[in-house]
Design a protein around this motif. Structure first.
Motif, mmCIF file in Angstrom:
data_model
loop_
_atom_site.group_PDB
_atom_site.id
_atom_site.type_symbol
_atom_site.label_atom_id
_atom_site.label_comp_id
_atom_site.label_asym_id
_atom_site.label_seq_id
_atom_site.Cartn_x
_atom_site.Cartn_y
_atom_site.Cartn_z
ATOM 1 N N UNK A 162 11.569 -5.434 11.454
ATOM 2 C CA UNK A 162 11.243 -5.733 13.060
ATOM 3 C C UNK A 162 10.170 -4.893 13.262
ATOM 4 N N UNK A 163 9.864 -3.749 13.109
ATOM 5 C CA UNK A 163 8.655 -2.900 13.387
ATOM 6 C C UNK A 163 7.470 -3.497 12.932
ATOM 7 N N UNK A 164 7.411 -4.005 11.709
ATOM 8 C CA UNK A 164 6.255 -4.466 10.916
ATOM 9 C C UNK A 164 6.003 -5.823 11.687
ATOM 10 N N UNK A 165 7.283 -6.616 12.094
ATOM 11 C CA UNK A 165 6.996 -7.935 12.825
ATOM 12 C C UNK A 165 6.183 -7.523 14.191
ATOM 13 N N UNK A 166 6.780 -6.623 14.964
ATOM 14 C CA UNK A 166 6.314 -6.398 15.922
ATOM 15 C C UNK A 166 4.752 -5.846 16.210
ATOM 16 N N UNK A 167 4.317 -5.010 15.223
ATOM 17 C CA UNK A 167 3.012 -4.678 15.022
ATOM 18 C C UNK A 167 2.023 -5.768 14.780
ATOM 19 N N UNK A 168 2.696 -6.608 13.823
ATOM 20 C CA UNK A 168 1.768 -7.515 13.195
ATOM 21 C C UNK A 168 1.560 -8.702 14.282
ATOM 22 N N UNK A 169 2.475 -8.951 15.082
ATOM 23 C CA UNK A 169 2.355 -9.913 16.365
ATOM 24 C C UNK A 169 1.249 -9.329 17.279
ATOM 25 N N UNK A 170 1.462 -7.881 17.667
ATOM 26 C CA UNK A 170 0.505 -7.174 18.746
ATOM 27 C C UNK A 170 -0.757 -7.518 17.858
ATOM 28 N N UNK A 171 -0.946 -7.249 16.965
ATOM 29 C CA UNK A 171 -2.492 -6.895 16.338
ATOM 30 C C UNK A 171 -2.798 -8.252 16.170
ATOM 31 N N UNK A 200 -6.098 -0.216 21.506
ATOM 32 C CA UNK A 200 -5.467 -1.147 22.488
ATOM 33 C C UNK A 200 -3.960 -1.527 22.259
ATOM 34 N N UNK A 201 -3.549 -0.681 21.347
ATOM 35 C CA UNK A 201 -2.204 -1.191 20.759
ATOM 36 C C UNK A 201 -1.253 0.159 21.385
ATOM 37 N N UNK A 202 -1.634 0.931 22.276
ATOM 38 C CA UNK A 202 -0.783 1.776 22.868
ATOM 39 C C UNK A 202 0.597 1.433 23.736
ATOM 40 N N UNK A 203 0.553 0.111 24.359
ATOM 41 C CA UNK A 203 1.768 -0.465 24.664
ATOM 42 C C UNK A 203 2.886 -0.969 23.667
ATOM 43 N N UNK A 204 2.288 -1.447 22.525
ATOM 44 C CA UNK A 204 3.033 -1.879 21.495
ATOM 45 C C UNK A 204 3.657 -0.641 20.572
#
Length: 286
Positions: A162-171, A200-204
């Motif tokens: 889930x963590x990888x999915x979240x960061x991939x979608x954000x990036x 730019x990824x601070x919220x994620x």
């Protein structure tokens, strides 16, 4: 040509007011559903085990908080247990956050052979029950002689799907032109990642950090399996160990549960804006 008469403003205002009252009432009911059990947990932690089971149950704070804390520290070595949970959850959050962020960046912005099938295989981890992996993971920890150690609790779940999915979608929402511009200015890949990608990824990152910390803080099954000594227990395992066969100190258990829940509630309330915006990051693409 005839025109349709407009609905009076008073009727429109009345409808809006009625809808507002219904919405507010529904939200108040949901808030009470969540808040009342937490309130009773805090109140019950100040009562003795006998008073907790009185009928009707106590609704106001009692006078046994000091006794419950003393019993908790004596029977469960709670000071050491809290330190264990803080160390394990903190180290896990930092390490898993780094792994998930780097993996999400690689899947979002790099083109390599087998990227999509590999990401699809990784996402299968979201639908595989964690209980399926308990036995092979335990055997692996035993062969590495890591049982009853911090690394046995931390290492198995670093690459959290889930963590990888979240960061991939954000990036994925980060413009490729921004990265190309950084490379043209002479940025190396590491500096590009640290100076261009992460800000730019601070919220994620905040959302990921909250999720990782809370999931590890609340984890029970895996620490129960690999931790053997009561001085190395985490809070959920230590509280479960207080349940005896013939006698259980419910006052101490509820006091420990309240102490464990309060920091989580504070962290989430302080960072909830970042949590929500981080989960929504990358959900809408232009």
């Amino acid at each position: 040509m005839k025109t349709r008469p407009q609905r009076p403003r008073t009727a429109t205002r009345a409808r809006h007011r009625r809808n507002s009252i219904l919405l507010t009432s529904g939200l108040a009911i949901l808030l009470a559903t969540v808040a009342i059990p937490f309130y009773w947990l805090v109140v019950a932690s100040t009562h003795s085990s006998r008073e907790i089971f009185d009928s009707p149950p106590p609704l106001l704070p009692g006078s046994h908080l000091t006794e419950n804390l003393s019993s908790l520290r004596k029977t469960a070595a709670f000071d050491r247990v809290v330190l264990n949970s803080l160390l394990i959850a903190g180290i896990y959050t930092l390490c898993a956050g780094a792994v998930c962020t780097l993996a999400g960046y690689a899947f979002a912005k790099y083109r390599f052979k087998g990227r999509d099938p590999l990401f699809g295989a990784l996402m299968l981890g979201l639908v595989i029950p964690a209980q399926v992996t308990l036995v092979p993971l335990f055997k692996m920890m035993a062969e590495l002689q890591w049982l009853n150690t911090y690394q046995a609790v931390i290492m198995p779940n670093l690459a959290l799907p889930f963590g990888i999915f979240l960061m991939r979608q954000s990036m994925s929402a980060l413009p490729d032109e921004l990265l190309d511009s950084g490379r043209m200015d002479g940025c190396g890949e590491l500096r590009l990642f640290l100076k261009v990608v992460l800000p730019p990824m601070k919220p994620a990152l905040a959302a990921l950090g909250i999720f990782l910390f809370l999931s590890q803080w609340n984890d029970f099954i895996w620490p129960l399996i690999v931790l053997r000594d009561n001085t190395s227990f985490t809070i959920p395992v230590a509280l479960a160990a207080l349940q005896g066969v013939n006698d259980t100190d419910y006052g101490a258990i509820l006091t420990g549960t309240a102490l464990a829940a309060i920091p989580m509630a504070v962290v989430f309330l302080v960072l909830q804006r970042h949590f929500v915006s981080g989960l929504l990051a990358g959900a809408v693409k232009e």
